[in-house]
Structures are given as structure tokens and as C-alpha cells.
Scaffold this motif. Structure first.
Motif, PDB file in Angstrom:
ATOM      1  N   ALA A  10      56.090  51.344  31.753  1.00  0.00           N
ATOM      2  CA  ALA A  10      56.747  50.236  31.062  1.00  0.00           C
ATOM      3  C   ALA A  10      58.184  50.598  30.680  1.00  0.00           C
ATOM      4  O   ALA A  10      59.089  49.750  30.737  1.00  0.00           O
ATOM      5  CB  ALA A  10      55.952  49.852  29.817  1.00  0.00           C
ATOM      6  N   LEU A  11      58.406  51.855  30.313  1.00  0.00           N
ATOM      7  CA  LEU A  11      59.749  52.301  29.940  1.00  0.00           C
ATOM      8  C   LEU A  11      60.691  52.374  31.140  1.00  0.00           C
ATOM      9  O   LEU A  11      61.909  52.250  30.995  1.00  0.00           O
ATOM     10  CB  LEU A  11      59.684  53.687  29.287  1.00  0.00           C
ATOM     11  N   ARG A  12      60.138  52.625  32.309  1.00  0.00           N
ATOM     12  CA  ARG A  12      60.945  52.798  33.527  1.00  0.00           C
ATOM     13  C   ARG A  12      61.962  53.928  33.357  1.00  0.00           C
ATOM     14  O   ARG A  12      63.123  53.817  33.721  1.00  0.00           O
ATOM     15  CB  ARG A  12      61.658  51.497  33.913  1.00  0.00           C
ATOM     16  N   LEU A  13      61.485  55.024  32.776  1.00  0.00           N
ATOM     17  CA  LEU A  13      62.323  56.204  32.593  1.00  0.00           C
ATOM     18  C   LEU A  13      61.589  57.428  33.112  1.00  0.00           C
ATOM     19  O   LEU A  13      60.373  57.551  32.930  1.00  0.00           O
ATOM     20  CB  LEU A  13      62.655  56.411  31.114  1.00  0.00           C
ATOM     21  N   ALA A 257      68.325  46.172  30.397  1.00  0.00           N
ATOM     22  CA  ALA A 257      69.078  45.304  31.305  1.00  0.00           C
ATOM     23  C   ALA A 257      70.353  45.989  31.794  1.00  0.00           C
ATOM     24  O   ALA A 257      70.862  45.676  32.874  1.00  0.00           O
ATOM     25  CB  ALA A 257      69.417  43.987  30.611  1.00  0.00           C
ATOM     26  N   ASP A 258      70.868  46.924  31.007  1.00  0.00           N
ATOM     27  CA  ASP A 258      72.010  47.743  31.431  1.00  0.00           C
ATOM     28  C   ASP A 258      71.439  48.944  32.186  1.00  0.00           C
ATOM     29  O   ASP A 258      71.234  50.016  31.614  1.00  0.00           O
ATOM     30  CB  ASP A 258      72.807  48.186  30.203  1.00  0.00           C
ATOM     31  N   ASP A 259      71.174  48.747  33.453  1.00  0.00           N
ATOM     32  CA  ASP A 259      70.416  49.740  34.215  1.00  0.00           C
ATOM     33  C   ASP A 259      71.113  51.090  34.278  1.00  0.00           C
ATOM     34  O   ASP A 259      70.454  52.133  34.256  1.00  0.00           O
ATOM     35  CB  ASP A 259      70.165  49.218  35.633  1.00  0.00           C
ATOM     36  N   HIS A 260      72.442  51.088  34.338  1.00  0.00           N
ATOM     37  CA  HIS A 260      73.152  52.369  34.461  1.00  0.00           C
ATOM     38  C   HIS A 260      72.899  53.253  33.247  1.00  0.00           C
ATOM     39  O   HIS A 260      72.477  54.409  33.383  1.00  0.00           O
ATOM     40  CB  HIS A 260      74.650  52.133  34.632  1.00  0.00           C
ATOM     41  N   HIS A 261      73.160  52.732  32.061  1.00  0.00           N
ATOM     42  CA  HIS A 261      72.980  53.547  30.866  1.00  0.00           C
ATOM     43  C   HIS A 261      71.503  53.800  30.572  1.00  0.00           C
ATOM     44  O   HIS A 261      71.131  54.870  30.085  1.00  0.00           O
ATOM     45  CB  HIS A 261      73.655  52.878  29.663  1.00  0.00           C
ATOM     46  N   SER A 263      68.918  54.053  32.773  1.00  0.00           N
ATOM     47  CA  SER A 263      68.299  55.005  33.702  1.00  0.00           C
ATOM     48  C   SER A 263      68.790  56.426  33.497  1.00  0.00           C
ATOM     49  O   SER A 263      68.100  57.387  33.856  1.00  0.00           O
ATOM     50  CB  SER A 263      68.560  54.578  35.153  1.00  0.00           C
ATOM     51  N   THR A 264      69.968  56.583  32.903  1.00  0.00           N
ATOM     52  CA  THR A 264      70.504  57.922  32.650  1.00  0.00           C
ATOM     53  C   THR A 264      70.225  58.402  31.226  1.00  0.00           C
ATOM     54  O   THR A 264      70.720  59.451  30.815  1.00  0.00           O
ATOM     55  CB  THR A 264      72.022  57.946  32.910  1.00  0.00           C
ATOM     56  N   GLY A 265      69.443  57.626  30.476  1.00  0.00           N
ATOM     57  CA  GLY A 265      69.062  58.039  29.127  1.00  0.00           C
ATOM     58  C   GLY A 265      70.158  57.901  28.102  1.00  0.00           C
ATOM     59  O   GLY A 265      70.120  58.561  27.060  1.00  0.00           O
ATOM     60  N   ARG A 266      71.134  57.039  28.374  1.00  0.00           N
ATOM     61  CA  ARG A 266      72.267  56.905  27.451  1.00  0.00           C
ATOM     62  C   ARG A 266      72.312  55.540  26.767  1.00  0.00           C
ATOM     63  O   ARG A 266      73.342  55.144  26.232  1.00  0.00           O
ATOM     64  CB  ARG A 266      73.575  57.160  28.198  1.00  0.00           C
ATOM     65  N   ALA A 267      71.208  54.829  26.773  1.00  0.00           N
ATOM     66  CA  ALA A 267      71.156  53.544  26.078  1.00  0.00           C
ATOM     67  C   ALA A 267      71.284  53.763  24.575  1.00  0.00           C
ATOM     68  O   ALA A 267      70.836  54.782  24.038  1.00  0.00           O
ATOM     69  CB  ALA A 267      69.848  52.831  26.393  1.00  0.00           C
ATOM     70  N   GLN A 268      71.898  52.808  23.897  1.00  0.00           N
ATOM     71  CA  GLN A 268      72.143  52.944  22.463  1.00  0.00           C
ATOM     72  C   GLN A 268      70.898  52.661  21.622  1.00  0.00           C
ATOM     73  O   GLN A 268      70.813  53.061  20.468  1.00  0.00           O
ATOM     74  CB  GLN A 268      73.273  52.002  22.038  1.00  0.00           C
ATOM     75  N   THR A 269      69.924  51.967  22.179  1.00  0.00           N
ATOM     76  CA  THR A 269      68.710  51.636  21.436  1.00  0.00           C
ATOM     77  C   THR A 269      67.763  52.827  21.396  1.00  0.00           C
ATOM     78  O   THR A 269      67.524  53.478  22.414  1.00  0.00           O
ATOM     79  CB  THR A 269      67.993  50.439  22.100  1.00  0.00           C
ATOM     80  N   ASP A 270      67.220  53.125  20.225  1.00  0.00           N
ATOM     81  CA  ASP A 270      66.243  54.207  20.111  1.00  0.00           C
ATOM     82  C   ASP A 270      64.987  53.853  20.896  1.00  0.00           C
ATOM     83  O   ASP A 270      64.449  52.746  20.770  1.00  0.00           O
ATOM     84  CB  ASP A 270      65.864  54.441  18.647  1.00  0.00           C
ATOM     85  N   LEU A 271      64.500  54.802  21.684  1.00  0.00           N
ATOM     86  CA  LEU A 271      63.295  54.561  22.479  1.00  0.00           C
ATOM     87  C   LEU A 271      62.064  54.422  21.589  1.00  0.00           C
ATOM     88  O   LEU A 271      61.072  53.804  21.978  1.00  0.00           O
ATOM     89  CB  LEU A 271      63.096  55.701  23.481  1.00  0.00           C
ATOM     90  N   ILE A 272      62.114  55.016  20.420  1.00  0.00           N
ATOM     91  CA  ILE A 272      61.058  54.860  19.415  1.00  0.00           C
ATOM     92  C   ILE A 272      61.702  54.323  18.145  1.00  0.00           C
ATOM     93  O   ILE A 272      62.764  54.799  17.737  1.00  0.00           O
ATOM     94  CB  ILE A 272      60.383  56.208  19.094  1.00  0.00           C
ATOM     95  N   ASP A 273      61.078  53.333  17.545  1.00  0.00           N
ATOM     96  CA  ASP A 273      61.495  52.891  16.219  1.00  0.00           C
ATOM     97  C   ASP A 273      60.829  53.839  15.218  1.00  0.00           C
ATOM     98  O   ASP A 273      59.650  53.691  14.898  1.00  0.00           O
ATOM     99  CB  ASP A 273      61.059  51.447  15.982  1.00  0.00           C
TER     100      ASP A 273
END
Length: 336
Positions: A10-13, A257-261, A263-273
Motif C-alpha cells: 500500500a505504501l509503494r515504497l 502523488a508526487d512520485d519523484h519525492h 519514491s526516493t523517500g523525501r516526501a514531507q509527510t510523515d509515513l507514520i502519524d
């Protein structure tokens, strides 16, 4: 223990990407603090450059120019490093971010890092530090202290400074929320005052998912009042947990939705709340402490999507008390 395979899907990481994120934040936390940092340079330039300037191209923060910067800062009577709390806060934040990644890979490793982060936040005087410790290991001493502090807050009593940032930290909605969640296991006698407090009606958005403060206050209040025969409270708790889980799921979907950030683990949203996972862990311990039927994912949260289940799953694992060994913790506390 780590995430079930279906949640990784589901995370697609890739787990290796998450592991790299954890290593990055761990490395930052363990960096040696420079004698002069960018805040010092900004302050110095606001005043005026030292005689002769800094050189034509590069400001060397570890060479002789660092000495010139330090001398000038002393002349304008500004302490190096922006105050004693700045680096402490940076390290605590880095460890918190590392823990978020580690919890997805191995709960024991993430639990130990949460405890490291908690020490920094607690030294700053932020209830978030105690919240992390209680979420990670069920620290009853901190829970009892938090309940006493919460009682004083509800009574408008004088609160003495509790850390580098002083009692002013308790005036913020975010820290009051952490104080309540930390105190919940030992705040049973505060139930009537919690429901009548002004905080119960605040609508300010807080947390990673920007949910109303009143929702979190309701969650903490219900946790404090949870009893074995209180099925109505249990159902209401489950409803709020689902609401918060779905809100975090929407944040993850937007970030992905920002696939670049992403997929590289650089998204600003915490993967866990962490707020939600910590609250779930605390609820699991309260149930065990009060001999209440424990959460059962399939029956209590049957409609949650996989993405919405991630923080909840981590919280249930954190609440399953199997703390890291003393040797392991001792090897990981050098940052403080």
C-alpha cells in the motif's frame, strides 16, 4: 516485528529507501556541532561583516574565519549557536524522524530511537518528550507526573519552569494535547474536569493531519475514563481512531502523488502519524492495566484501508510491551 507485506504494498515504497531515510536522520543527529553555524552568520551579517570580510568565495566554519566570526559575535554579545536549546531541538527532531522510518522496519529499533528523542524534548520542557516515552515503554512515572501537571493546568495553578523553554511551552495547544495523552493512564479522577475544560471545544487544527484540537482532547479524555464495562466509550474511541487514521491516509495519498519525492523517500509527510500511533499504544496499555478486552484489528477496525492502517498497526505493536534491552539503549544514547 515490521509492517505486514500488504501494508508495504500500500505504501509503494521499497524498505531499503525507508532504511536510507532512517540512516540520514541518524547521521544528522550524530554530527558534531560546529563552533559557528548559519544562524551565527545571519546574525553577524545583520550587524556588519568583520573587518576584512570573510574572503571572496567561501566562509570556512572550521578554519581561521570561524575564529573571526566567533570574535565578532562576542563583541555584539550574542552567544554562539543560537542558545542552548537550538541544537538539542535539532537532534531531537532528527531522532524523531529516524524513529518514524525505523518503526516501519523494526519496532524494537524504532522504540529505542523514540526514547532517545524523548530525552531531548523532555530536557527542553516539552510534554511531547514524555508522550514519546510513555508511548514507547509505558513509563508510569512520567504518566503520573503528567497527570499532576494536567490537574494544575486545568485548575489554572502556577506551573514552574520544567525545562529550557520554561512553562510557556504548555500554553500551546499541541503540547497540551501531548500532556493529556501522556497523563491518560493516571488521569481517571480528572474526567469531569476534562470534559468541561475550554480545550474540549477548541477547533484549532493540530498534528500531522491538521485535525481539530477538540478531537484529540476527546480521545485523551475517553482514554482516561476507559473501563471494562464501558462499551460505549470503547466504540467512541475506535470511531475517533478510524477518523484520525483516515485523515493520515489522505495525507499519504496526496504525498504519494508526487512520485519523484515519494519514491526516493523525501516526501514531507510523515509515513507514520506518531501522535496517533502513540495514542493507540497508550490505549493498549490502559486496556491491559485495567483488564479490558484488548483491541482486535479485524473486529474493532474492520473497514480501514491498508494505507489508513499503518499508524494503527505500529501503535498496536508499540503497545505490546517488549522494550529493547538496557545494553541496546546504552549504546544509543550518546547524543545526549
Amino acid at each position: 516485528m515490521t509492517l505486514p507485506e500488504r501494508l508495504w504494498e500500500a505504501l509503494r515504497l521499497d524498505p531499503s529507501t525507508v532504511a536510507a531515510r532512517a540512516r540520514f536522520y541518524r547521521a544528522y543527529a550524530e554530527l558534531e556541532e560546529p563552533r559557528v553555524d548559519v544562524r551565527d552568520l545571519a546574525e553577524l551579517m545583520r550587524d556588519r561583516p568583520p573587518p576584512g570580510g570573510f574572503g571572496p568565495h567561501v566562509i570556512n566554519l572550521i578554519g581561521k574565519e570561524a575564529g573571526a566570526v566567533g570574535q565578532r559575535l562576542r563583541e555584539i554579545q550574542r552567544p554562539l549557536g543560537g542558545g542552548p536549546w537550538v541544537r538539542l531541538a535539532e537532534v531531537a527532531d532528527a531522532l524523531r524522524n529516524a524513529a518514524v522510518a525505523e518503526l516501519l522496519l523494526d519496532v524494537q529499533t524504532g522504540r529505542a530511537t523514540l526514547l532517545e528523542a524523548s530525552r531531548g524534548y523532555s530536557e527542553l520542557g516539552l510534554p511531547f518528550g514524555d508522550f514519546l516515552a510513555v508511548a514507547a515503554m509505558g513509563d508510569r512515572e512520567r504518566s503520573i507526573s503528567a497527570a499532576e501537571l494536567l490537574g494544575a493546568l486545568l485548575s489554572d495553578s502556577q506551573i514552574t519552569d520544567t525545562g529550557l523553554l520554561g512553562s510557556a511551552a504548555l500554553s500551546t495547544p499541541a503540547q497540551q494535547r501531548y500532556l493529556l495523552l501522556t497523563a491518560a493512564p493516571d488521569a481517571t479522577d480528572l474526567w469531569p474536569r476534562l470534559t468541561e475544560a475550554p480545550q474540549a471545544h477548541r477547533t484549532a487544527a493540530v498534528g500531522a493531519t491538521s485535525q481539530p484540537f477538540s478531537t484529540w482532547w476527546r480521545l485523551g479524555s475517553l482514554l482516561s475514563h476507559l473501563e471494562s464495562d464501558a462499551e460505549g466509550i470503547r466504540r467512541e474511541l475506535a470511531r475517533i481512531i478510524v477518523e484520525l487514521s483516515e485523515a493520515h491516509s489522505r495525507q499519504l495519498q496526496l504525498a504519494a502523488a508526487d512520485d519523484h519525492h515519494w519514491s526516493t523517500g523525501r516526501a514531507q509527510t510523515d509515513l507514520i502519524d506518531l501522535d496517533l500511533a502513540g495514542a493507540v499504544a497508550i490505549s493498549a496499555r490502559i486496556m491491559r492495566q485495567r483488564e479490558i478486552r484488548p483491541w482486535r484489528f479485524e473486529s474493532d477496525f474492520p473497514a480501514l484501508s491498508p494505507l489508513a492502517s499503518i499508524s494503527l498497526q505500529i501503535g498496536l505493536q508499540l503497545g505490546d510491551d517488549a522494550p529493547p534491552s538496557d545494553d541496546y539503549l546504552g549504546a544509543r544514547t550518546s547524543a545526549w
